[in-house]
Design a protein around this motif. Structure first.
Motif, PDB file in Angstrom:
ATOM      1  N   CYS A  97       1.140  -1.156  -0.217  1.00 29.19           N
ATOM      2  CA  CYS A  97       0.157   0.176  -0.387  1.00 29.19           C
ATOM      3  C   CYS A  97       1.014   1.332   0.136  1.00 29.19           C
ATOM      4  CB  CYS A  97      -0.847   0.176   1.156  1.00 29.19           C
ATOM      5  SG  CYS A  97      -1.703   1.019   1.619  1.00 29.19           S
ATOM      6  N   ARG A  98       0.748   2.633  -0.667  1.00 29.22           N
ATOM      7  CA  ARG A  98       0.922   3.390  -1.211  1.00 29.22           C
ATOM      8  C   ARG A  98       0.339   4.587  -0.468  1.00 29.22           C
ATOM      9  NH1 ARG A  98       4.875   4.130  -6.081  1.00 29.22           N
ATOM     10  NH2 ARG A  98       3.048   4.005  -7.494  1.00 29.22           N
ATOM     11  N   CYS A  99      -1.113   4.206  -0.324  1.00 33.81           N
ATOM     12  CA  CYS A  99      -1.923   5.481   0.255  1.00 33.81           C
ATOM     13  C   CYS A  99      -2.041   5.891   1.055  1.00 33.81           C
ATOM     14  CB  CYS A  99      -3.186   5.365  -1.102  1.00 33.81           C
ATOM     15  SG  CYS A  99      -4.239   3.666  -0.041  1.00 33.81           S
ATOM     16  N   ARG A 101      -4.648   4.366   2.897  1.00 32.98           N
ATOM     17  CA  ARG A 101      -5.644   3.455   3.431  1.00 32.98           C
ATOM     18  C   ARG A 101      -6.207   2.153   3.840  1.00 32.98           C
ATOM     19  NH1 ARG A 101      -4.859   7.687   4.178  1.00 32.98           N
ATOM     20  NH2 ARG A 101      -6.188   9.675   2.885  1.00 32.98           N
ATOM     21  N   SER A 102      -5.278   1.477   3.476  1.00 30.55           N
ATOM     22  CA  SER A 102      -5.260  -0.234   3.163  1.00 30.55           C
ATOM     23  C   SER A 102      -6.052  -0.799   5.230  1.00 30.55           C
ATOM     24  CB  SER A 102      -4.009  -0.762   3.390  1.00 30.55           C
ATOM     25  OG  SER A 102      -4.399  -2.439   3.383  1.00 30.55           O
ATOM     26  N   CYS A 108      -1.375  -4.029  -0.222  1.00 27.47           N
ATOM     27  CA  CYS A 108      -2.630  -3.416  -0.688  1.00 27.47           C
ATOM     28  C   CYS A 108      -3.521  -3.876  -0.973  1.00 27.47           C
ATOM     29  CB  CYS A 108      -2.584  -3.208  -1.902  1.00 27.47           C
ATOM     30  SG  CYS A 108      -3.627  -2.153  -3.311  1.00 27.47           S
ATOM     31  N   ASP A 109      -5.038  -3.787   0.185  1.00 31.53           N
ATOM     32  CA  ASP A 109      -6.592  -4.150  -0.106  1.00 31.53           C
ATOM     33  C   ASP A 109      -7.225  -3.412  -0.671  1.00 31.53           C
ATOM     34  OD1 ASP A 109      -6.619  -1.613   1.495  1.00 31.53           O
ATOM     35  OD2 ASP A 109      -8.019  -2.969   2.986  1.00 31.53           O
ATOM     36  N   GLY A 110      -7.233  -2.635  -1.442  1.00 31.82           N
ATOM     37  CA  GLY A 110      -7.316  -2.422  -2.376  1.00 31.82           C
ATOM     38  C   GLY A 110      -8.510  -0.676  -2.068  1.00 31.82           C
ATOM     39  N   SER A 111      -7.624  -0.422  -1.177  1.00 36.39           N
ATOM     40  CA  SER A 111      -8.454   0.777  -0.177  1.00 36.39           C
ATOM     41  C   SER A 111      -8.428   1.841  -1.329  1.00 36.39           C
ATOM     42  CB  SER A 111      -8.525   1.113   1.140  1.00 36.39           C
ATOM     43  OG  SER A 111      -8.995  -0.090   1.582  1.00 36.39           O
ATOM     44  N   HIS A 112      -7.013   2.044  -2.090  1.00 35.56           N
ATOM     45  CA  HIS A 112      -6.644   3.057  -2.725  1.00 35.56           C
ATOM     46  C   HIS A 112      -7.866   3.272  -4.126  1.00 35.56           C
ATOM     47  CE1 HIS A 112      -4.999  -0.072  -5.087  1.00 35.56           C
ATOM     48  NE2 HIS A 112      -5.748   0.407  -6.126  1.00 35.56           N
ATOM     49  N   SER A 125      -0.810   1.226  -5.533  1.00 36.93           N
ATOM     50  CA  SER A 125      -0.374  -0.035  -4.251  1.00 36.93           C
ATOM     51  C   SER A 125       1.186  -0.153  -5.699  1.00 36.93           C
ATOM     52  CB  SER A 125      -0.559  -1.441  -4.291  1.00 36.93           C
ATOM     53  OG  SER A 125      -0.434  -2.044  -5.704  1.00 36.93           O
TER      54      SER A 125
END
Ligand code: FES
Length: 135
Positions: A97-99, A101-102, A108-112, A125
């Motif tokens: 994750c780079r946002c 929000r995960s 990364c869980d797609g929350s971006h 990500s």
């Protein structure tokens, strides 16, 4: 439609006609206390409506480089959030994750996607994958 027509063609012009705006600067000195209250109330209402109308755009476009807090809720109890992951533990492909929000941080869980949609951003990500070897 009839209500809109009434408001635009009758009610608003009728109200504006009664706002005690003097025709000259000197006219301000001739306003009664009641007219001043009316004028101040009207000015505050117009100013407030203008502020509320412009503020969302100002917040969004005013200063895109303004310092903002990225981490809203990941491990807020520690001074710095860092993770150590052995390279051997990575699978064939891992999304980090780079946002910020995960819910599966640091992965990364797609929350971006929701973040990007909400604020017009374009983050995604960091993908680390093993080199594909041929042969
Ligand atoms: S959830 Fe943060 S980059 Fe995907």
């Amino acid at each position: 439609m009839e209500l809109l027509s009434y408001v635009v063609r009758d009610a608003v012009p009728s109200y504006l006609k009664n706002v005690p705006i003097p025709r000259s600067f000197g006219g301000f000195f001739n306003l009664s206390f009641k007219e001043w209250i009316h004028l101040v109330t009207f000015s505050a209402a117009v100013g407030g409506a203008g502020y509320l109308a412009v503020k969302p755009y100002y917040d969004k476009y005013a200063d895109p480089k303004k310092e903002v807090c990225f981490n809203h809720d990941i491990r807020k109890d520690v001074e710095k959030v860092y993770d150590i992951i052995d390279v051997e533990d990575l699978g064939e492909k891992t999304n980090f994750c780079r946002c910020w929000r995960s819910k599966k941080w640091p992965f990364c869980d797609g929350s971006h996607n929701a973040h990007n949609k909400a604020c017009g951003d374009n983050v995604a990500s960091l993908i680390i994958q093993k080199k594909q070897t041929s042969g």
